[in-house]
Design a protein around this motif. Structure first.
Motif, PDB file in Angstrom:
ATOM      1  N   GLU A   2    -122.457  62.663  38.362  1.00 21.46           N
ATOM      2  CA  GLU A   2    -123.792  62.991  39.037  1.00 21.46           C
ATOM      3  C   GLU A   2    -124.434  64.413  38.800  1.00 21.46           C
ATOM      4  OE1 GLU A   2    -123.253  63.437  43.864  1.00 21.46           O
ATOM      5  OE2 GLU A   2    -122.630  61.729  42.808  1.00 21.46           O
ATOM      6  N   MET A   3    -123.462  65.224  38.519  1.00 15.16           N
ATOM      7  CA  MET A   3    -124.014  66.641  38.192  1.00 15.16           C
ATOM      8  C   MET A   3    -123.934  67.124  36.732  1.00 15.16           C
ATOM      9  SD  MET A   3    -122.800  68.818  41.593  1.00 15.16           S
ATOM     10  CE  MET A   3    -123.830  69.967  41.167  1.00 15.16           C
ATOM     11  N   GLU A   4    -123.618  66.232  35.819  1.00 14.78           N
ATOM     12  CA  GLU A   4    -123.508  66.529  34.682  1.00 14.78           C
ATOM     13  C   GLU A   4    -124.774  67.140  33.942  1.00 14.78           C
ATOM     14  OE1 GLU A   4    -122.007  64.792  30.474  1.00 14.78           O
ATOM     15  OE2 GLU A   4    -121.715  63.565  32.177  1.00 14.78           O
ATOM     16  N   ASP A   5    -125.756  66.259  34.270  1.00 17.50           N
ATOM     17  CA  ASP A   5    -127.075  66.539  33.517  1.00 17.50           C
ATOM     18  C   ASP A   5    -127.594  67.919  34.162  1.00 17.50           C
ATOM     19  OD1 ASP A   5    -127.255  64.172  32.464  1.00 17.50           O
ATOM     20  OD2 ASP A   5    -128.610  63.350  33.873  1.00 17.50           O
ATOM     21  N   ASP A   6    -127.254  68.451  35.562  1.00 21.98           N
ATOM     22  CA  ASP A   6    -127.625  69.490  35.866  1.00 21.98           C
ATOM     23  C   ASP A   6    -126.900  70.769  35.423  1.00 21.98           C
ATOM     24  OD1 ASP A   6    -129.452  68.664  37.865  1.00 21.98           O
ATOM     25  OD2 ASP A   6    -127.886  68.546  39.443  1.00 21.98           O
ATOM     26  N   PHE A   7    -125.688  70.311  35.050  1.00 23.59           N
ATOM     27  CA  PHE A   7    -124.874  71.413  34.215  1.00 23.59           C
ATOM     28  C   PHE A   7    -125.254  71.498  32.772  1.00 23.59           C
ATOM     29  CE2 PHE A   7    -121.727  70.765  37.514  1.00 23.59           C
ATOM     30  CZ  PHE A   7    -121.342  72.373  38.020  1.00 23.59           C
ATOM     31  N   MET A   8    -125.596  70.606  32.149  1.00 16.81           N
ATOM     32  CA  MET A   8    -125.860  70.761  30.641  1.00 16.81           C
ATOM     33  C   MET A   8    -127.507  71.094  30.587  1.00 16.81           C
ATOM     34  SD  MET A   8    -123.496  69.531  29.133  1.00 16.81           S
ATOM     35  CE  MET A   8    -124.222  69.712  27.619  1.00 16.81           C
ATOM     36  N   GLU A   9    -128.214  71.092  31.475  1.00 15.37           N
ATOM     37  CA  GLU A   9    -129.495  71.681  31.402  1.00 15.37           C
ATOM     38  C   GLU A   9    -129.228  73.147  31.673  1.00 15.37           C
ATOM     39  OE1 GLU A   9    -133.941  71.999  33.807  1.00 15.37           O
ATOM     40  OE2 GLU A   9    -132.478  70.162  34.295  1.00 15.37           O
ATOM     41  N   PHE A  10    -128.341  73.745  32.689  1.00 16.24           N
ATOM     42  CA  PHE A  10    -128.015  75.139  32.935  1.00 16.24           C
ATOM     43  C   PHE A  10    -127.538  75.629  31.287  1.00 16.24           C
ATOM     44  CE2 PHE A  10    -124.566  78.107  33.376  1.00 16.24           C
ATOM     45  CZ  PHE A  10    -125.334  79.134  33.635  1.00 16.24           C
ATOM     46  N   TYR A  11    -126.541  75.088  30.904  1.00 23.52           N
ATOM     47  CA  TYR A  11    -126.201  75.489  29.651  1.00 23.52           C
ATOM     48  C   TYR A  11    -127.251  75.630  28.455  1.00 23.52           C
ATOM     49  CZ  TYR A  11    -121.571  76.015  31.482  1.00 23.52           C
ATOM     50  OH  TYR A  11    -120.129  76.221  32.178  1.00 23.52           O
ATOM     51  N   GLU A  12    -128.315  74.512  28.505  1.00 24.24           N
ATOM     52  CA  GLU A  12    -129.190  74.617  27.433  1.00 24.24           C
ATOM     53  C   GLU A  12    -130.290  75.454  27.666  1.00 24.24           C
ATOM     54  OE1 GLU A  12    -129.878  70.529  27.391  1.00 24.24           O
ATOM     55  OE2 GLU A  12    -127.928  69.983  26.350  1.00 24.24           O
ATOM     56  N   LYS A  13    -130.537  76.007  29.062  1.00 29.72           N
ATOM     57  CA  LYS A  13    -131.828  76.630  29.222  1.00 29.72           C
ATOM     58  C   LYS A  13    -131.648  78.062  29.772  1.00 29.72           C
ATOM     59  CE  LYS A  13    -134.575  72.418  29.717  1.00 29.72           C
ATOM     60  NZ  LYS A  13    -135.305  71.832  30.386  1.00 29.72           N
ATOM     61  N   GLU A  14    -130.505  78.004  30.630  1.00 30.40           N
ATOM     62  CA  GLU A  14    -130.408  79.357  31.411  1.00 30.40           C
ATOM     63  C   GLU A  14    -129.036  80.154  31.002  1.00 30.40           C
ATOM     64  OE1 GLU A  14    -130.544  78.766  35.797  1.00 30.40           O
ATOM     65  OE2 GLU A  14    -131.572  76.762  35.238  1.00 30.40           O
ATOM     66  N   PHE A  15    -128.194  79.568  30.412  1.00 33.75           N
ATOM     67  CA  PHE A  15    -126.818  80.174  29.954  1.00 33.75           C
ATOM     68  C   PHE A  15    -127.117  81.374  29.193  1.00 33.75           C
ATOM     69  CE2 PHE A  15    -122.892  80.279  27.456  1.00 33.75           C
ATOM     70  CZ  PHE A  15    -122.060  80.752  28.658  1.00 33.75           C
ATOM     71  N   ASP A  16    -128.125  81.401  28.336  1.00 33.39           N
ATOM     72  CA  ASP A  16    -128.327  82.326  27.389  1.00 33.39           C
ATOM     73  C   ASP A  16    -128.482  83.531  27.885  1.00 33.39           C
ATOM     74  OD1 ASP A  16    -128.620  83.041  24.537  1.00 33.39           O
ATOM     75  OD2 ASP A  16    -130.921  82.931  24.902  1.00 33.39           O
ATOM     76  N   ASP A  17    -128.940  83.595  29.143  1.00 25.76           N
ATOM     77  CA  ASP A  17    -129.283  85.022  29.941  1.00 25.76           C
ATOM     78  C   ASP A  17    -127.854  85.774  30.133  1.00 25.76           C
ATOM     79  OD1 ASP A  17    -132.104  84.232  30.107  1.00 25.76           O
ATOM     80  OD2 ASP A  17    -131.644  83.378  32.142  1.00 25.76           O
ATOM     81  N   VAL A  18    -127.031  85.195  29.848  1.00 28.96           N
ATOM     82  CA  VAL A  18    -125.580  85.853  30.186  1.00 28.96           C
ATOM     83  C   VAL A  18    -125.452  86.916  28.757  1.00 28.96           C
ATOM     84  CG1 VAL A  18    -123.156  85.320  30.274  1.00 28.96           C
ATOM     85  CG2 VAL A  18    -124.749  83.757  31.315  1.00 28.96           C
TER      86      VAL A  18
END
Length: 156
Positions: A2-18
């Motif tokens: 149920e949280m997979e979409d949230d995680f994928m959105e993080f990796y696709e949009k916010e993870f780059d900030d790392v």
């Protein structure tokens, strides 16, 4: 699930900030290209704790892509993690190669060099060395990236 979409959105949009945490820029594209030009398979055997989208983002930070490799381990295609030898056996099965025909270049004295137990030739990069277990690095062929790159390119 149920949280997979949230995680994928993080990796696709916010993870780059790392990327801001990177200490230095590295360029390994020429090294990878040279090896591939020799007709050899190149595998990115990164510990498969990230999805493919996150691995692609991390590669973007150094000017590479998953397409630059013949095989890239991710949590979608892997069933084991380093230092489990099954992780490496699964890679060899997926790429159709034999351990004794392969070379592992890595910077972790345990997680990368363990593959030597399968008959793989190993090179330990001492730049950004990861060695929390305090393994004697002198038992491995080792050096900085330029040393290792020259050795690898000269033996192929």
């Amino acid at each position: 699930d149920e949280m997979e979409d949230d995680f994928m959105e993080f990796y696709e949009k916010e993870f780059d900030d790392v990327k801001q945490t990177l200490q230095e820029e590295v360029d390994r594209a020429e090294f990878i290209k040279t090896i591939k030009d020799k007709g050899l398979k190149v595998v990115l055997a990164t510990n498969p704790i990230f999805p493919k989208a996150a691995v692609q983002t991390r590669l973007n930070w150094i000017g590479l892509s998953v397409d630059d490799f013949d095989y890239v381990t991710t949590f979608e295609n892997s069933h084991y993690c380093k230092p489990n030898l099954e992780y490496y056996k699964e890679i060899f099965e997926n790429i159709g190669s034999k351990p004794e025909e392969s070379i592992m270049v890595g910077n972790n004295a345990l997680e990368d060099m363990i593959v030597g137990e399968l008959g793989v030739r190993t090179f330990l990069i001492t730049d950004n060395l990861e060695n929390p277990e305090k393994i004697d690095v002198n038992k491995f062929e080792n050096g900085n990236f330029d040393d290792i790159a020259n050795k690898v390119l000269n033996i192929l």
